[in-house]
Design a protein around this motif. Structure first.
Motif, PDB file in Angstrom:
ATOM      1  N   ASN A  80       0.813  -1.212   0.000  1.00 57.08           N
ATOM      2  CA  ASN A  80       0.000   0.000   0.000  1.00 57.08           C
ATOM      3  C   ASN A  80       0.849   1.265   0.000  1.00 57.08           C
ATOM      4  N   TRP A  81       2.012   1.201   0.637  1.00 60.24           N
ATOM      5  CA  TRP A  81       2.908   2.352   0.633  1.00 60.24           C
ATOM      6  C   TRP A  81       3.471   2.598  -0.764  1.00 60.24           C
ATOM      7  N   ILE A  82       3.734   1.535  -1.503  1.00 63.90           N
ATOM      8  CA  ILE A  82       4.211   1.683  -2.881  1.00 63.90           C
ATOM      9  C   ILE A  82       3.116   2.290  -3.754  1.00 63.90           C
ATOM     10  N   ILE A  83       1.885   1.803  -3.575  1.00 63.15           N
ATOM     11  CA  ILE A  83       0.751   2.363  -4.314  1.00 63.15           C
ATOM     12  C   ILE A  83       0.606   3.846  -4.003  1.00 63.15           C
ATOM     13  N   LEU A  84       0.758   4.198  -2.731  1.00 59.99           N
ATOM     14  CA  LEU A  84       0.646   5.595  -2.319  1.00 59.99           C
ATOM     15  C   LEU A  84       1.756   6.448  -2.936  1.00 59.99           C
ATOM     16  N   LEU A  85       2.954   5.934  -2.978  1.00 60.32           N
ATOM     17  CA  LEU A  85       4.071   6.652  -3.600  1.00 60.32           C
ATOM     18  C   LEU A  85       3.807   6.875  -5.091  1.00 60.32           C
ATOM     19  N   ILE A  86       3.315   5.849  -5.768  1.00 64.64           N
ATOM     20  CA  ILE A  86       2.999   5.983  -7.194  1.00 64.64           C
ATOM     21  C   ILE A  86       1.880   6.996  -7.397  1.00 64.64           C
ATOM     22  N   ALA A  87       0.890   6.997  -6.498  1.00 68.53           N
ATOM     23  CA  ALA A  87      -0.185   7.990  -6.577  1.00 68.53           C
ATOM     24  C   ALA A  87       0.383   9.396  -6.467  1.00 68.53           C
ATOM     25  N   GLY A  88       1.343   9.587  -5.569  1.00 71.24           N
ATOM     26  CA  GLY A  88       1.991  10.888  -5.428  1.00 71.24           C
ATOM     27  C   GLY A  88       2.758  11.280  -6.673  1.00 71.24           C
ATOM     28  N   LEU A  89       3.385  10.305  -7.324  1.00 71.70           N
ATOM     29  CA  LEU A  89       4.110  10.597  -8.566  1.00 71.70           C
ATOM     30  C   LEU A  89       3.152  10.997  -9.687  1.00 71.70           C
ATOM     31  N   PHE A  90       1.968  10.379  -9.712  1.00 64.83           N
ATOM     32  CA  PHE A  90       0.964  10.806 -10.697  1.00 64.83           C
ATOM     33  C   PHE A  90       0.466  12.215 -10.388  1.00 64.83           C
ATOM     34  N   GLU A  91       0.464  12.590  -9.102  1.00 65.12           N
ATOM     35  CA  GLU A  91       0.121  13.964  -8.753  1.00 65.12           C
ATOM     36  C   GLU A  91       1.151  14.920  -9.344  1.00 65.12           C
ATOM     37  N   VAL A  92       2.412  14.548  -9.259  1.00 60.83           N
ATOM     38  CA  VAL A  92       3.471  15.354  -9.897  1.00 60.83           C
ATOM     39  C   VAL A  92       3.214  15.421 -11.401  1.00 60.83           C
ATOM     40  N   GLY A  93       2.774  14.304 -11.976  1.00 58.89           N
ATOM     41  CA  GLY A  93       2.472  14.269 -13.410  1.00 58.89           C
ATOM     42  C   GLY A  93       1.394  15.254 -13.802  1.00 58.89           C
ATOM     43  N   PHE A  94       0.315  15.326 -13.009  1.00 56.87           N
ATOM     44  CA  PHE A  94      -0.734  16.254 -13.426  1.00 56.87           C
ATOM     45  C   PHE A  94      -0.354  17.707 -13.183  1.00 56.87           C
ATOM     46  N   THR A  95       0.477  17.977 -12.201  1.00 57.33           N
ATOM     47  CA  THR A  95       0.932  19.366 -12.036  1.00 57.33           C
ATOM     48  C   THR A  95       1.933  19.746 -13.138  1.00 57.33           C
ATOM     49  N   PHE A  96       2.751  18.781 -13.569  1.00 55.82           N
ATOM     50  CA  PHE A  96       3.658  19.017 -14.695  1.00 55.82           C
ATOM     51  C   PHE A  96       2.846  19.362 -15.947  1.00 55.82           C
ATOM     52  N   CYS A  97       1.788  18.593 -16.182  1.00 55.35           N
ATOM     53  CA  CYS A  97       0.926  18.865 -17.337  1.00 55.35           C
ATOM     54  C   CYS A  97       0.294  20.251 -17.235  1.00 55.35           C
ATOM     55  N   LEU A  98      -0.081  20.658 -16.020  1.00 54.07           N
ATOM     56  CA  LEU A  98      -0.619  22.013 -15.839  1.00 54.07           C
ATOM     57  C   LEU A  98       0.391  23.067 -16.276  1.00 54.07           C
ATOM     58  N   GLY A  99       1.633  22.878 -15.882  1.00 52.92           N
ATOM     59  CA  GLY A  99       2.682  23.816 -16.275  1.00 52.92           C
ATOM     60  C   GLY A  99       2.872  23.859 -17.781  1.00 52.92           C
ATOM     61  N   GLY A 104      -3.089  21.606 -30.832  1.00 48.29           N
ATOM     62  CA  GLY A 104      -3.026  20.168 -30.563  1.00 48.29           C
ATOM     63  C   GLY A 104      -2.192  19.833 -29.341  1.00 48.29           C
ATOM     64  N   ALA A 105      -1.130  20.576 -29.125  1.00 46.41           N
ATOM     65  CA  ALA A 105      -0.294  20.327 -27.947  1.00 46.41           C
ATOM     66  C   ALA A 105      -1.081  20.591 -26.666  1.00 46.41           C
ATOM     67  N   LEU A 106      -1.904  21.627 -26.670  1.00 50.98           N
ATOM     68  CA  LEU A 106      -2.737  21.922 -25.503  1.00 50.98           C
ATOM     69  C   LEU A 106      -3.700  20.766 -25.230  1.00 50.98           C
ATOM     70  N   THR A 107      -4.265  20.223 -26.286  1.00 48.22           N
ATOM     71  CA  THR A 107      -5.173  19.087 -26.132  1.00 48.22           C
ATOM     72  C   THR A 107      -4.447  17.891 -25.523  1.00 48.22           C
ATOM     73  N   LEU A 108      -3.244  17.601 -26.003  1.00 54.64           N
ATOM     74  CA  LEU A 108      -2.490  16.462 -25.474  1.00 54.64           C
ATOM     75  C   LEU A 108      -2.104  16.670 -24.011  1.00 54.64           C
ATOM     76  N   TRP A 109      -1.646  17.871 -23.660  1.00 56.46           N
ATOM     77  CA  TRP A 109      -1.303  18.146 -22.255  1.00 56.46           C
ATOM     78  C   TRP A 109      -2.538  18.087 -21.357  1.00 56.46           C
ATOM     79  N   THR A 110      -3.683  18.515 -21.898  1.00 56.56           N
ATOM     80  CA  THR A 110      -4.929  18.445 -21.129  1.00 56.56           C
ATOM     81  C   THR A 110      -5.328  16.990 -20.897  1.00 56.56           C
ATOM     82  N   LEU A 111      -5.195  16.160 -21.912  1.00 58.38           N
ATOM     83  CA  LEU A 111      -5.492  14.732 -21.756  1.00 58.38           C
ATOM     84  C   LEU A 111      -4.533  14.085 -20.752  1.00 58.38           C
ATOM     85  N   GLY A 112      -3.260  14.467 -20.830  1.00 54.05           N
ATOM     86  CA  GLY A 112      -2.287  13.965 -19.865  1.00 54.05           C
ATOM     87  C   GLY A 112      -2.637  14.395 -18.454  1.00 54.05           C
ATOM     88  N   PHE A 113      -3.103  15.629 -18.304  1.00 49.46           N
ATOM     89  CA  PHE A 113      -3.530  16.130 -17.001  1.00 49.46           C
ATOM     90  C   PHE A 113      -4.647  15.265 -16.435  1.00 49.46           C
TER      91      PHE A 113
END
Length: 109
Positions: A2-21, A29-38
């Protein structure tokens, strides 16, 4: 596990904030792809947080998830988006990392 799952969840949080940036800089089209990634990263992050909270205390899991996301997002900001890496910024990120580790050690799970 469960701790590994939680760590991966946190990394996906970093992923969606990266996409926001990246969405701030994108158009067309790039905006659409970053939005989908978000939305994909956001969905995975929330789902994995949900899974982790099935066996971990919600308060601890949420604090760790938020902390991992915050630390990762600051590091992405520094290394990718060229945000300042001042002494105090790094000092407080270090205290956040220490707090995340401390929560892991004092958790009963």
């Amino acid at each position: 596990m469960n701790w590994i799952i939680l760590l991966i969840a946190g990394l996906f949080e970093v992923g969606f904030t990266f996409c926001l940036g990246k969405m701030k800089e994108a158009a067309g089209g790039a905006l659409t792809l970053w939005t989908l990634g978000f939305f994909a990263s956001l969905s995975m992050s929330m789902f994995l947080l949900y899974r982790a909270t099935q066996n971990l205390p919600i308060g601890t899991a949420y604090a760790v998830w938020t902390g991992v996301g915050a630390v990762g997002t600051v590091l992405v900001g520094i290394f990718v988006f060229r945000e300042p890496a001042t002494f105090w910024r790094l000092f407080f990120i270090s205290t956040l990392i220490a707090s995340i580790i401390g929560l892991k050690f004092v958790s009963s799970h």
